[in-house]
Scaffold this active site. Sequence first.
Site, PDB file in Angstrom:
ATOM      1  N   ALA A 171      30.311  33.438  44.232  1.00 35.07           N
ATOM      2  CA  ALA A 171      29.502  32.677  45.198  1.00 35.07           C
ATOM      3  C   ALA A 171      30.283  31.544  45.855  1.00 35.07           C
ATOM      4  CB  ALA A 171      28.244  32.137  44.503  1.00 35.07           C
ATOM      5  N   TYR A 178      40.979  49.569  44.822  1.00 38.74           N
ATOM      6  CA  TYR A 178      39.725  48.993  45.331  1.00 38.74           C
ATOM      7  C   TYR A 178      38.658  50.085  45.444  1.00 38.74           C
ATOM      8  CZ  TYR A 178      36.620  46.563  48.633  1.00 38.74           C
ATOM      9  OH  TYR A 178      35.540  45.988  49.239  1.00 38.74           O
ATOM     10  N   SER A 212      32.703  32.067  48.131  1.00 32.79           N
ATOM     11  CA  SER A 212      33.190  32.402  49.466  1.00 32.79           C
ATOM     12  C   SER A 212      32.485  33.640  50.006  1.00 32.79           C
ATOM     13  CB  SER A 212      34.720  32.566  49.424  1.00 32.79           C
ATOM     14  OG  SER A 212      35.127  33.885  49.569  1.00 32.79           O
ATOM     15  N   GLY A 213      32.703  33.916  51.276  1.00 33.26           N
ATOM     16  CA  GLY A 213      32.282  35.168  51.895  1.00 33.26           C
ATOM     17  C   GLY A 213      30.806  35.519  51.709  1.00 33.26           C
TER      18      GLY A 213
HETATM   19  N1  LIG Z   1      34.396  42.087  53.407  1.00 27.90           N
HETATM   20  C1  LIG Z   1      34.109  43.378  53.555  1.00 27.90           C
HETATM   21  O1  LIG Z   1      34.346  43.993  54.621  1.00 27.90           O
HETATM   22  C2  LIG Z   1      33.469  44.115  52.437  1.00 27.90           C
HETATM   23  C3  LIG Z   1      33.088  45.452  52.656  1.00 27.90           C
HETATM   24  C4  LIG Z   1      32.499  46.157  51.616  1.00 27.90           C
HETATM   25  C5  LIG Z   1      32.287  45.533  50.383  1.00 27.90           C
HETATM   26  N2  LIG Z   1      32.667  44.230  50.197  1.00 27.90           N
HETATM   27  C6  LIG Z   1      32.441  43.623  48.875  1.00 27.90           C
HETATM   28  O2  LIG Z   1      31.736  42.410  49.010  1.00 27.90           O
HETATM   29  C7  LIG Z   1      31.998  41.600  47.839  1.00 27.90           C
HETATM   30  C8  LIG Z   1      32.279  40.178  48.275  1.00 27.90           C
HETATM   31  O3  LIG Z   1      33.514  40.167  48.967  1.00 27.90           O
HETATM   32  P1  LIG Z   1      33.806  39.260  50.257  1.00 27.90           P
HETATM   33  O4  LIG Z   1      34.115  40.196  51.365  1.00 27.90           O
HETATM   34  O5  LIG Z   1      32.755  38.238  50.426  1.00 27.90           O
HETATM   35  O6  LIG Z   1      35.219  38.608  49.827  1.00 27.90           O
HETATM   36  P2  LIG Z   1      35.642  37.141  49.388  1.00 27.90           P
HETATM   37  O7  LIG Z   1      35.291  36.180  50.444  1.00 27.90           O
HETATM   38  O8  LIG Z   1      37.058  37.274  48.955  1.00 27.90           O
HETATM   39  O9  LIG Z   1      34.727  36.854  48.113  1.00 27.90           O
HETATM   40  C9  LIG Z   1      35.007  37.403  46.860  1.00 27.90           C
HETATM   41  C10 LIG Z   1      34.405  36.503  45.820  1.00 27.90           C
HETATM   42  O10 LIG Z   1      34.725  37.063  44.519  1.00 27.90           O
HETATM   43  C11 LIG Z   1      35.245  36.017  43.720  1.00 27.90           C
HETATM   44  N3  LIG Z   1      36.136  36.489  42.669  1.00 27.90           N
HETATM   45  C12 LIG Z   1      37.318  37.141  42.799  1.00 27.90           C
HETATM   46  N4  LIG Z   1      37.858  37.340  41.585  1.00 27.90           N
HETATM   47  C13 LIG Z   1      37.013  36.801  40.680  1.00 27.90           C
HETATM   48  C14 LIG Z   1      37.028  36.666  39.277  1.00 27.90           C
HETATM   49  N5  LIG Z   1      38.031  37.136  38.529  1.00 27.90           N
HETATM   50  N6  LIG Z   1      35.996  36.048  38.668  1.00 27.90           N
HETATM   51  C15 LIG Z   1      34.966  35.539  39.396  1.00 27.90           C
HETATM   52  N7  LIG Z   1      34.904  35.631  40.738  1.00 27.90           N
HETATM   53  C16 LIG Z   1      35.913  36.243  41.364  1.00 27.90           C
HETATM   54  C17 LIG Z   1      35.989  35.132  44.687  1.00 27.90           C
HETATM   55  O11 LIG Z   1      36.238  33.882  44.092  1.00 27.90           O
HETATM   56  P3  LIG Z   1      37.351  32.857  44.700  1.00 27.90           P
HETATM   57  O12 LIG Z   1      36.659  32.169  45.834  1.00 27.90           O
HETATM   58  O13 LIG Z   1      37.637  31.989  43.537  1.00 27.90           O
HETATM   59  O14 LIG Z   1      38.515  33.697  45.135  1.00 27.90           O
HETATM   60  C18 LIG Z   1      34.997  35.090  45.842  1.00 27.90           C
HETATM   61  O15 LIG Z   1      33.985  34.148  45.599  1.00 27.90           O
HETATM   62  C19 LIG Z   1      33.161  42.260  47.109  1.00 27.90           C
HETATM   63  O16 LIG Z   1      32.688  42.983  46.003  1.00 27.90           O
HETATM   64  C20 LIG Z   1      33.725  43.204  48.158  1.00 27.90           C
HETATM   65  O17 LIG Z   1      34.389  44.309  47.592  1.00 27.90           O
HETATM   66  C21 LIG Z   1      33.249  43.513  51.199  1.00 27.90           C
END
Ligand SMILES: NC(=O)c1ccc[n+]([C@@H]2O[C@H](COP(=O)([O-])OP(=O)(O)OC[C@H]3O[C@@H](n4cnc5c(N)ncnc54)[C@H](OP(=O)(O)O)[C@@H]3O)[C@@H](O)[C@H]2O)c1
Length: 283
Positions: free
Chosen positions: A13, A164, A15-16
């Site tokens: 929670a 991934y 980011s993103g």
């Molecule tokens: N963006 C896309 O186009 C897309 C498409 C399909 C699915 N998704 C999925 O959506 C979800 C959210 O991704 P997002 O796009 O919002 O990316 P993001 O902005 O990189 O957010 C990812 C989040 O996961 C956290 N995280 C990473 N490693 C972790 C760990 N070991 N323990 C706890 N938290 C951890 C990050 O924390 P930090 O802030 O500390 O790094 C960040 O808060 C993911 O599952 C991703 O695969 C995204």
Amino acid sequence: MADGRRTVLVTGATSGIGREAARQLARLGAHVVLGVRDPDRGEEVAREIRGSGGSAEVLPIDLASFESVRRAASRFAETHASLDVLVNNAGVAVRQRELTADGHERTWQTTFLGGYLLTRLLLPALRRGSRPRVVNVSSDAHPTGRIDWNDLELEHGYGGYQAYANSKLAQILFTRELARREPWLSVAALHPGAIATRIWREVPLIPLRMMILAVLWIIGGRIHNAARGADPVVRLASDPALDGVTGRYFKRFRETSPSKAAQDDATAARLWDYAERETGLAG
Ligand SMILES: NC(=O)c1ccc[n+]([C@@H]2O[C@H](COP(=O)([O-])OP(=O)(O)OC[C@H]3O[C@@H](n4cnc5c(N)ncnc54)[C@H](OP(=O)(O)O)[C@@H]3O)[C@@H](O)[C@H]2O)c1
């Protein structure tokens, strides 16, 4: 949220999509528990939510560490009688193969095994929740994924996108098996769309990033901002019309069939047993 203050735990929670989903759920009246690996950044998000009249707290959790997940689940159980919604959102895309302290490939553990363990440990709290739900944020990258029992964690021929996609396929199989085993729970997986977030920051090559975003654009129709990415997550977490709907996959707001591999019940059951052993839940 239709029925008073619901407790919702959102991982990733800071980011993103996760941060936006937490904000939106708080605006709908939920008490939001921010599952984050960086508590200082989590506090910033919590302060912002509280500043806008919402209710939020931080739960430190590193999904890439089984010990941390266990600690977080215990802490949650000590401080909350029940949980209404768990959003397994945290995820990574790691360019070079890395092992966690538990000896697993980092993408696989963060995105699949960590969420599996957290969900299993929180089932008693969810059972006491009202209209309990689990939302697994997966991806339309999953059709590229493979469950290869001889090389589940890509020791041979690692590729960041493959790792991934494998973890995203595993999340959908987990959704399927969880729905079968726990019919009292409503569990869903979704593709949130092609969203411009930090998820691709570990893919440093500009052309490769462009290529991945182009693929996501083709799959998702267009690239959205994080708030738009959170919209379908929030809907799955809160829409009363989805009560009793379980084991399904959504492409943003539309229910659809995932890939054939993601509908394989035998693989889903085997993956459950594997994850149970690897996370130390078996015997
Ligand atoms: N963006 C896309 O186009 C897309 C498409 C399909 C699915 N998704 C999925 O959506 C979800 C959210 O991704 P997002 O796009 O919002 O990316 P993001 O902005 O990189 O957010 C990812 C989040 O996961 C956290 N995280 C990473 N490693 C972790 C760990 N070991 N323990 C706890 N938290 C951890 C990050 O924390 P930090 O802030 O500390 O790094 C960040 O808060 C993911 O599952 C991703 O695969 C995204």
